[in-house]
Scaffold this active site. Structure first.
Site, PDB file in Angstrom:
ATOM      1  N   TRP A 123      19.411  34.817  34.105  1.00 14.58           N
ATOM      2  CA  TRP A 123      20.701  34.502  33.272  1.00 14.58           C
ATOM      3  C   TRP A 123      21.902  34.255  34.295  1.00 14.58           C
ATOM      4  O   TRP A 123      22.792  33.855  33.744  1.00 14.58           O
ATOM      5  CB  TRP A 123      21.008  35.571  32.343  1.00 14.58           C
ATOM      6  CG  TRP A 123      21.379  37.075  32.792  1.00 14.58           C
ATOM      7  CD1 TRP A 123      20.955  37.910  33.932  1.00 14.58           C
ATOM      8  CD2 TRP A 123      22.510  37.738  32.227  1.00 14.58           C
ATOM      9  NE1 TRP A 123      21.554  38.840  34.158  1.00 14.58           N
ATOM     10  CE2 TRP A 123      22.433  38.990  33.087  1.00 14.58           C
ATOM     11  CE3 TRP A 123      23.362  37.699  31.297  1.00 14.58           C
ATOM     12  CZ2 TRP A 123      23.480  39.868  33.031  1.00 14.58           C
ATOM     13  CZ3 TRP A 123      24.256  38.689  31.092  1.00 14.58           C
ATOM     14  CH2 TRP A 123      24.209  40.004  32.013  1.00 14.58           C
ATOM     15  N   ASP A 124      21.756  34.846  35.487  1.00 20.47           N
ATOM     16  CA  ASP A 124      22.935  34.656  36.435  1.00 20.47           C
ATOM     17  C   ASP A 124      23.209  33.166  36.408  1.00 20.47           C
ATOM     18  O   ASP A 124      24.611  33.037  36.476  1.00 20.47           O
ATOM     19  CB  ASP A 124      22.359  34.847  37.964  1.00 20.47           C
ATOM     20  CG  ASP A 124      21.746  36.360  37.981  1.00 20.47           C
ATOM     21  OD1 ASP A 124      21.131  36.883  36.990  1.00 20.47           O
ATOM     22  OD2 ASP A 124      21.909  36.773  39.067  1.00 20.47           O
ATOM     23  N   GLU A 168      20.379  47.634  33.313  1.00 18.93           N
ATOM     24  CA  GLU A 168      18.978  47.827  33.229  1.00 18.93           C
ATOM     25  C   GLU A 168      18.736  49.157  33.582  1.00 18.93           C
ATOM     26  O   GLU A 168      17.323  49.502  33.933  1.00 18.93           O
ATOM     27  CB  GLU A 168      18.420  46.694  34.438  1.00 18.93           C
ATOM     28  CG  GLU A 168      18.661  45.360  34.123  1.00 18.93           C
ATOM     29  CD  GLU A 168      18.306  44.480  35.440  1.00 18.93           C
ATOM     30  OE1 GLU A 168      18.431  44.995  36.380  1.00 18.93           O
ATOM     31  OE2 GLU A 168      18.156  43.224  34.726  1.00 18.93           O
ATOM     32  N   GLN A 218      25.518  48.125  35.035  1.00 20.91           N
ATOM     33  CA  GLN A 218      26.467  47.064  34.999  1.00 20.91           C
ATOM     34  C   GLN A 218      27.101  46.755  33.694  1.00 20.91           C
ATOM     35  O   GLN A 218      26.893  47.242  32.530  1.00 20.91           O
ATOM     36  CB  GLN A 218      25.701  45.641  35.472  1.00 20.91           C
ATOM     37  CG  GLN A 218      24.560  45.282  34.461  1.00 20.91           C
ATOM     38  CD  GLN A 218      23.332  44.468  35.097  1.00 20.91           C
ATOM     39  OE1 GLN A 218      22.650  45.100  35.684  1.00 20.91           O
ATOM     40  NE2 GLN A 218      23.927  43.016  35.177  1.00 20.91           N
TER      41      GLN A 218
HETATM   42  O1  IFM Z   1      20.042  39.221  36.580  1.00 20.16           O
HETATM   43  C1  IFM Z   1      20.526  40.359  37.537  1.00 20.16           C
HETATM   44  C2  IFM Z   1      20.275  41.446  36.605  1.00 20.16           C
HETATM   45  O2  IFM Z   1      21.511  41.427  35.583  1.00 20.16           O
HETATM   46  C3  IFM Z   1      20.782  42.586  37.356  1.00 20.16           C
HETATM   47  N1  IFM Z   1      19.599  42.841  38.398  1.00 20.16           N
HETATM   48  C4  IFM Z   1      19.289  41.515  39.409  1.00 20.16           C
HETATM   49  C5  IFM Z   1      19.339  40.446  38.531  1.00 20.16           C
HETATM   50  C6  IFM Z   1      19.278  39.198  39.459  1.00 20.16           C
HETATM   51  O3  IFM Z   1      20.513  39.016  40.049  1.00 20.16           O
END
Ligand code: IFM
Length: 738
Positions: free
Chosen positions: A336-337, A476, A590
């Site tokens: 989703w980045d 996460e 996050q």
């Molecule tokens: O998409 C991200 C996720 O939000 C957090 N872990 C790393 C991923 C890739 O950057």
């Protein structure tokens, strides 16, 4: 070589092998990426040569972006003794990334044990004008000797993925063709699973040389050029390389050769000029100038440079991996980045690139449909991690903070990506008015993702509501959670907006509506269910307290507050936290609730944003680089300027200061996008109101004199100049050809 002025330069003056510098000095043009290893390729460096979209699995756990042969090899020998910089006295050294010119410059003076002094100076770049071309030029000056100099140019076909990780190292290609001649060297790599071929052809141009020999060492091909020098004279070597792959091109050998013949006719200086012109055009739009804060100004420019380097509007088959084309972290996979963090930059600064990244999601829509079906749902479920085909690529196993083997659940449960993609399509449409894209591609994605959510939501009879359980939200640390606020809210948004767009298309573009609804078999009776689900999705939000619970049961978890920060100003774990049981605590990885408040800012009042910012900020570990930018933006929204500025520097400097400690594995591309958002939405205060008007409510830190940027909005280009007391907006459309 004339370099640009200081604000465009990232410099390193210490000669050392540094995987972090390799990432920072990576060059990329959206098609190719080459890490900033030295030309010598020292044994402890981590070379990386990547072509966007060339993945292979072989014996690795999941598909990986293939580390292809390294083609920028150059070693210098004096009287057949290797001039090893590590065994010389370094008299002068600098390596500089010139972001304006898009090149990596190197200057070095070495004194070897026999007191022979050699000066080496030159640059390399990946063309933004012709993305298949890589060019390198070096000048060598023997200052005080006339011993024979041998320049050995090489292409190294021994590279592997995970070079220094004995359990994960994989060689993803075999060599399917070699051609070695006086005129050129050609090496062709062929991936093991899908037989994607990548042909690399290089030709060396040198003057005043004595002799030339080309050799095939099977997994390494080289051309050596002997020079019998006159002291103080300058000897130039130009290396032209063309790279083509079989996903996009035919007859790799012949076509590469044609490219190189053309390129050599044009000449390296002119090729550099053409490349600079293309890049300059992008900089003229995308550069942001901050006056009064050189550190922030340069860091922001580095992030923009990285984003510009990753775009290729001509290629709809690929999107951007979480680590760009800069390293092997996250295996080159797309998350989703791209849509939530990077896409806003492209939408407002480079709309053609934004469109092509969205087209990647259209190109992989069938796989998302298959994915939904496989999991027992309808519509389209996008994979959490995606590579060349759009299948789910998330590894099932990884390691926790102590190196213990753990199951990774994100691929099974981090559903929100499906709504994130729909969200980004709305963002694109609203800012560009590109209805051609929406009617032909975007709407289909929008409706299929809505359909997915309707089938994913579970009806709870006792409570007469729909729930989405067993999920992972953006945070996460917490897995298998019930009714994550972010996920449920955005799922509802996805369905409701789909219903809204169905009405708009039906009314304004009936032919398109018939075409889409026929194609995806969308019938009126189905829409009733969509309405019911969207009206009854449970949103865990008790409006009387303003404070939003991240998911059901979150407030009952053990509370831990962050009080300490390390030397890079990143949060430290509170005492007595068991890092193998993060599910137990309220600490989060996050932005989650705050993430949604950023995306749908207009749906939350000031009080709610403030209360949630203050609550979650103390509990957010920022273990993902996707986090600080959101806290910067939300901090500015609620008027906590000092925290916001701190978060802004965290995101802007993530790679330049390696504050997550993993820049060696590649660029933090989402953070680069987040930095841009923090500048424009945060300090610039840009937002779009419900009448789709662009508004600015800026706030600049007291030491910033002014900030200036450009924005495309609804096909017009605007220049925005903000000082402490003024804002001036100019329509530049007439000056621009787009
Ligand atoms: O998409 C991200 C996720 O939000 C957090 N872990 C790393 C991923 C890739 O950057």
């Amino acid at each position: 070589m004339k370099l640009s002025e200081e604000k465009w330069l990232i410099k390193k003056n210490n000669f050392e092998v540094s995987p972090v510098n390799e990432t920072i000095f990576t060059l990329s043009n959206g098609y190719l990426g080459v890490r900033g290893t030295f030309e010598d390729l020292f044994f402890n460096e981590t070379p990386g040569t990547y072509v966007a979209g060339i993945f292979d699995k072989s014996e690795s756990q999941v598909k990986e972006l293939v580390n292809l042969p390294y083609f920028w090899g150059l070693k210098i020998y004096l009287k057949y003794e290797y001039l090893n910089p590590f065994e010389c006295e370094i008299l002068d050294y600098k390596r500089i990334l010139d972001m304006k010119q898009g090149l990596l410059y190197k200057e070095m003076r070495l004194k070897d044990k026999k007191n022979r002094i050699t000066k080496i100076e030159g640059y390399r770049f990946l063309s933004h004008d012709n993305r298949n071309l890589a060019l390198m030029k070096y000048k060598i000056v023997p200052e005080n000797y006339k011993d024979r100099i041998t320049l050995e140019y090489f292409i190294d076909g021994k590279t592997t993925n995970s070079t220094f990780h004995p359990k994960e190292r994989v060689k993803h290609y075999f060599l399917s063709n070699h051609v070695v001649s006086d005129d050129y060297l050609y090496l062709e790599a062929c991936t093991r699973d899908k037989n994607y071929k990548v042909g690399i052809l290089s030709s060396v141009e040198a003057e005043n040389y004595h002799s030339k020999v080309s050799r095939n060492y099977i997994d390494f091909i080289a051309q050596s050029i002997d020079i019998d020098p006159v002291p103080q004279n300058e000897y130039t070597i130009n290396i032209y390389t063309s790279i083509l792959d079989s996903r996009r091109y035919d007859n790799l050998h012949e076509n590469n050769l044609k490219e190189i013949r053309k390129a050599k006719n044009i000449g390296i200086e002119k090729l550099l000029e053409n490349h600079k012109k293309k890049l300059e055009k992008r900089w003229n739009v995308a550069d942001i100038k901050i006056y009064g804060d050189e550190k922030a100004d340069k860091a922001l420019r580095f992030n923009i440079f990285s984003l510009l380097s990753l775009a290729n509007p001509d290629d709809e088959m690929v999107s951007i991996g979480a680590k760009g084309l800069h390293g092997e972290g996250y295996k080159g996979h797309v998350f989703w980045d791209t849509e939530i963090f990077m896409l806003p930059f492209y939408i407002y600064e480079y709309p053609e690139a934004a469109r092509s990244f969205l087209m990647y999601r259209y190109y992989t829509l069938d796989k998302a449909r298959e994915n939904a079906k496989k999991n027992g749902y309808q519509g389209a479920q996008y994979p959490w991690e995606s590579a060349d085909t759009g299948e789910e690529e998330t590894p099932k196993w990884g390691e926790d903070y102590y190196g213990n083997k753990v199951r990774i659940w994100t691929g099974d449960m981090e559903y929100h990506i499906t709504a994130d993609i729909a969200f980004s399509i709305r963002e694109y449409l609203r800012a560009t008015d590109d209805w051609e894209f929406f009617l032909n591609y975007g709407a289909e994605i929008f409706f299929e993702t809505a359909r997915f959510w309707v089938s994913r939501a579970e009806y709870n009879k006792d409570k007469d509501r729909y729930e989405i359980n067993k999920v992972i939200g953006p945070d996460e640390f917490h897995e298998h959670v019930k009714n994550n606020f972010y996920t449920n809210y955005l799922a509802r948004w996805n369905i409701k907006e789909a219903l809204k767009y169905i009405n708009i298309i039906k009314e304004k573009f009936p032919e398109s509506y018939n075409k889409i609804s026929r194609k995806i078999n969308l019938v009126e009776s189905e829409l009733k269910k969509w309405k019911e689900v969207s009206n009854k999705i449970f949103i865990p939000w008790n409006k009387t307290t303003h404070l939003i619970e991240q998911f059901e049961g979150y407030f009952k978890l053990e509370d831990k507050i962050i009080t300490k920060y390390n030397e890079k100003n990143m949060p430290e774990w509170p005492e007595n936290v068991d890092l193998t049981k993060l599910n137990k605590y309220q600490l989060i990885k996050q932005a989650d609730v705050l993430m949604l408040m950023h995306l749908l800012s207009e749906e939350f009042d000031y009080e709610t944003k403030k209360i949630n910012f203050e609550y979650y900020e103390k509990r957010t570990m920022h273990k993902s680089s996707l986090s600080p930018s959101i806290y910067a933006i939300m901090g500015l929204t609620i008027g906590n300027h000092s925290k916001a500025y701190e978060h802004f520097l965290r995101t802007a400097l993530v790679d330049l200061e390696d504050n997550q400690g993993n820049t060696a594995l590649g660029l933090h591309a989402a953070s680069a996008g987040g930095t841009w958002q923090a500048a424009i939405y945060g300090f610039g205060g840009m937002n779009i109101d419900k009448d789709e008007k662009l508004n600015f409510k800026p706030w600049l830190p007291p030491h910033w004199k002014s900030m200036e940027f450009n924005i495309y909005y609804k096909k017009k280009l605007f220049n925005v100049k903000i000082t402490q007391n003024h804002i001036k907006i100019n329509d530049l459309s007439s000056l621009n050809d787009k």
